[in-house]
Structures are given as C-alpha cells and as structure tokens.
Design an enzyme around this catalytic site. Structure first.
Site, mmCIF file in Angstrom:
data_model
loop_
_atom_site.group_PDB
_atom_site.id
_atom_site.type_symbol
_atom_site.label_atom_id
_atom_site.label_comp_id
_atom_site.label_asym_id
_atom_site.label_seq_id
_atom_site.Cartn_x
_atom_site.Cartn_y
_atom_site.Cartn_z
ATOM 1 N N ASP A 1 0.881 -1.269 -0.099
ATOM 2 C CA ASP A 1 -0.005 0.112 0.091
ATOM 3 C C ASP A 1 0.950 1.376 0.019
ATOM 4 O O ASP A 1 0.692 2.086 0.858
ATOM 5 C CB ASP A 1 -0.848 -0.096 1.163
ATOM 6 N N HIS B 1 9.348 -0.076 8.410
ATOM 7 C CA HIS B 1 8.658 -1.348 8.854
ATOM 8 C C HIS B 1 8.789 -2.509 7.857
ATOM 9 O O HIS B 1 9.465 -3.514 7.906
ATOM 10 C CB HIS B 1 7.201 -1.313 9.029
HETATM 11 C C1 BDR Z 1 2.433 -0.384 8.479
HETATM 12 O O1 BDR Z 1 1.265 0.604 8.268
HETATM 13 C C2 BDR Z 1 1.757 1.240 7.153
HETATM 14 O O2 BDR Z 1 1.492 2.590 7.591
HETATM 15 C C3 BDR Z 1 3.254 0.898 7.033
HETATM 16 O O3 BDR Z 1 3.368 1.133 5.521
HETATM 17 C C4 BDR Z 1 3.331 -0.484 7.435
HETATM 18 O O4 BDR Z 1 2.986 -1.361 6.470
HETATM 19 C C5 BDR Z 1 3.113 -0.043 9.879
HETATM 20 O O5 BDR Z 1 1.946 -0.163 10.835
HETATM 21 CA CA CA Z 2 2.633 -0.954 4.239
#
Ligand code: BDR
Ligand code: CA
Length: 336
Positions: free
Chosen positions: A11, A258
């Site tokens: 995403d 992340h």
């Molecule tokens: C996740 O949420 C999204 O905002 C980031 O891309 C990551 O995949 C972290 O909680």
């Molecule tokens: Ca993400």
C-alpha cells in the site's frame, strides 16, 4: 543461485517503497508481480505510488503491477468503525509519513488489466507451490483470493507479513492495534486462519530496528537512484518521527522502515534473531479492541465449550531482529 519467486502486496507508502526498492535490486529475488491495495492511501494513490517507484529505477518493463481492492472487506460498512478509510488527499496534513504522492516524478506506467485478486488465483494455481508472498499492507487482496479460490492456500510457500502489535500499536482509538491489521481486521483473520506458513513481523520489532540518518545519508551519497529514493523516504520518516510520531517508543536516531524488514528477513533469515510459534487471532468485534491481534503463547487453548485443546500454532512470530544486519542488507541493495 536459486531465486526466491516473490509476489509483493503493498500500500505504497514510504516504507513499502523502500521494501520494493530492495526487492527489485536483489539478485536473489524473482519479483513475479506487485499487487497494490488500499491502506496508507486510497487505491488510486497506492497504485500510482507503486508504479512511480518501479519507473524511477527503470524496471517498468520487468515488474508488473496489479491493482487491488479499493476498500477493506467489511470494516467500513459500519461508518463508526473505520471513518477515515479510504485515506484520500483530504486526509494529508503535511505532518505525515507518506504524503499523497511519493516524492518521485510522475509516471506514465499503468497497472495491468487483470485485478490483483485474479492475478493471485491464476498465478498461484499455475505454480508448483514455490511462491513466497511478502504482504506489507492490509490483507484484503489475499483474503479475497483465498475466499474465491481456497486451493491457493495450499500453493503458497510462505507468507512474510508486516502486521500486528504485541504491546505498542499505532492505530485505532486506543492506539493498541497495528495499522495493516487494524485497517482490515477480517482480512487479517482470514489469512491468519488459512493454514499457510506465516512469518509475522510485528510493529514491536520494526520499532526496535530503526534506520538512522547517517545510514540514509550514505545511501544518498552512493549516487544510485535506489539510494536517492530510499534516502528521501527515510529522511521524511525520521523528520516525522521527531514531531508527529514522537510518542512512539522508537530509537531516536532514526525511524522504522517497517515493510523493508520483511524483505531483509526473506534474503537472510538470521536477521530475525528470535521467532516464536504461537497462536494469533484478531479481535473483529467492533468494540474497543477492534483490530487488535491477540496472541496465545501457551500450548493450550480453551474454546467456548470449556474443553482444553492444543493451541494451533498458526504464526511464526518474529520477536527480535538484528538492526545492524537489516541496515546493512538495505544499504547493500539500494547502493549497488
Ligand atoms: C504499517 O502500516 C503502514 O503505514 C506501513 O506502510 C506499514 O506497512 C505499519 O504499521
Ligand atoms: Ca505498508
């Protein structure tokens, strides 16, 4: 060298973008396709951002994008449950990790005609069970594909998922849930109970493996396009964690990237220094804990009938990771 056959579900998003840059740069990964999904932004933006990243590093002829689901399965039907989803242009207030469009040039690349759900079903059913999914957004596409063609569950070699939180969350009214699982908790529950081999990288671990400013500057100084793009996104995130996200317990020298940790862990499993097999379920009640992941570390579970049964160990939960190794893998890939 045998390559990992990989489909990514993203995403995009700044940290998804770094994950993509790493996967495209790796000689060990055969990136079969990339599926976009609603999440950090609405599906038009996440799809366009994904295409921008691919185009920026000149991979538009090789890496195909399949546009995925525009909304979570059901969580937006009750207007109070997910009032801000899908996130569109209006949500962006300037103090945020991602922005609407990534800070990259516009692209003429387009997604494929086939949608992400059909792509998963066709590709996995035709495969020999040798495809790994790296899923770093809400799990809507994969859950839809599993519901439409359950036999794909037997075809997935492994899923490496960024999602869930054990203690510190980043979403929901209580800030106890993790965003990807919170955004579409029913989809997360379908995937968790699918019987597939799941390696799960939770927020608690990504918060402890931040990439530092000096590392981002070194990526930039390498002069590669991937190094420049990764540095741009990491610097934005570090700036944001100093202000908007300062309540989170992250290493102050940097910011969590992340999704990139999933790619590093595929390439070198020793990046994950502690993994525990356990049972995980989602809270999909719509109440205060809606979207929270519930972990049972015990060997037994007890259902409503009161009978103790062996707990189904449905996830390999990453508890710790090696920050230095992660940063090195990222650096080696984006600067080459
Ligand atoms: C996740 O949420 C999204 O905002 C980031 O891309 C990551 O995949 C972290 O909680
Ligand atoms: Ca993400």
């Amino acid at each position: 060298m045998e390559k990992y056959k990989v489909i990514m579900d993203v995403d995009t998003g700044t940290d998804d973008a770094v994950a993509l840059l790493m996967a495209m740069a790796s000689d060990q990964i055969d990136l079969l396709g990339v599926c976009s999904v609603n999440g950090n932004r609405n599906i038009e933006l996440t799809t366009d951002n994904t295409l921008r990243v691919i185009d920026f590093v000149g991979k538009g002829d090789e890496v195909k994008v399949y546009k995925g689901c525009a909304l979570p399965l059901v969580s937006t039907l009750n207007k109070d449950r997910r009032p801000l989803i899908p996130y569109g242009d209006k949500y962006f207030d300037g103090q945020e990790n991602h922005g609407n469009h990534l800070d990259l040039p516009e692209t003429q690349l387009k997604p494929q005609e086939k949608c992400a759900v059909s792509y998963y079903i066709d590709t996995l059913m035709a495969s020999e069970g040798d495809i790994t999914l790296i899923a770093v957004g809400p799990l809507t596409n994969i859950a839809c594909a599993m519901r439409a063609e359950p036999r794909i569950c037997g075809k997935i070699k492994e899923m490496i998922i960024m999602g869930a939180s054990l203690e510190e969350g980043n979403s929901g009214p209580s800030q106890r849930a993790e965003f990807n699982f919170w955004a579409d908790p029913e989809a997360a529950e379908i995937v968790l109970q699918s019987g597939c081999k799941i390696t799960l990288v939770p927020l608690d671990v990504t918060h402890k493996t931040c990439i530092h400013m000096d590392e981002a500057l070194a990526f930039e100084a390498s002069g590669t396009k991937a190094g420049y793009a990764a540095a741009t996104f990491i610097k934005r995130r570090i700036g944001n964690y100093e202000t908007w996200s300062k309540n989170w317990h992250v290493d102050e020298a940097g910011a969590p990237i992340h999704d990139a940790l999933c790619v590093a862990g595929l390439l070198d499993r020793s990046v994950f220094t502690e993994i525990v097999s356990c049972n995980m379920k989602m809270d999909i009640s719509g109440g205060t804990a809606d979207g929270v992941s519930l972990v049972n570390f015990k060997d037994m579970s007890r259902d409503l009938d009161g009978i103790f049964r062996p707990a189904v160990k449905n996830v390999n939960l990453v508890m710790k990771a090696d920050r230095e190794k992660f940063a090195k893998i990222m650096g080696d890939l984006v600067t080459k």
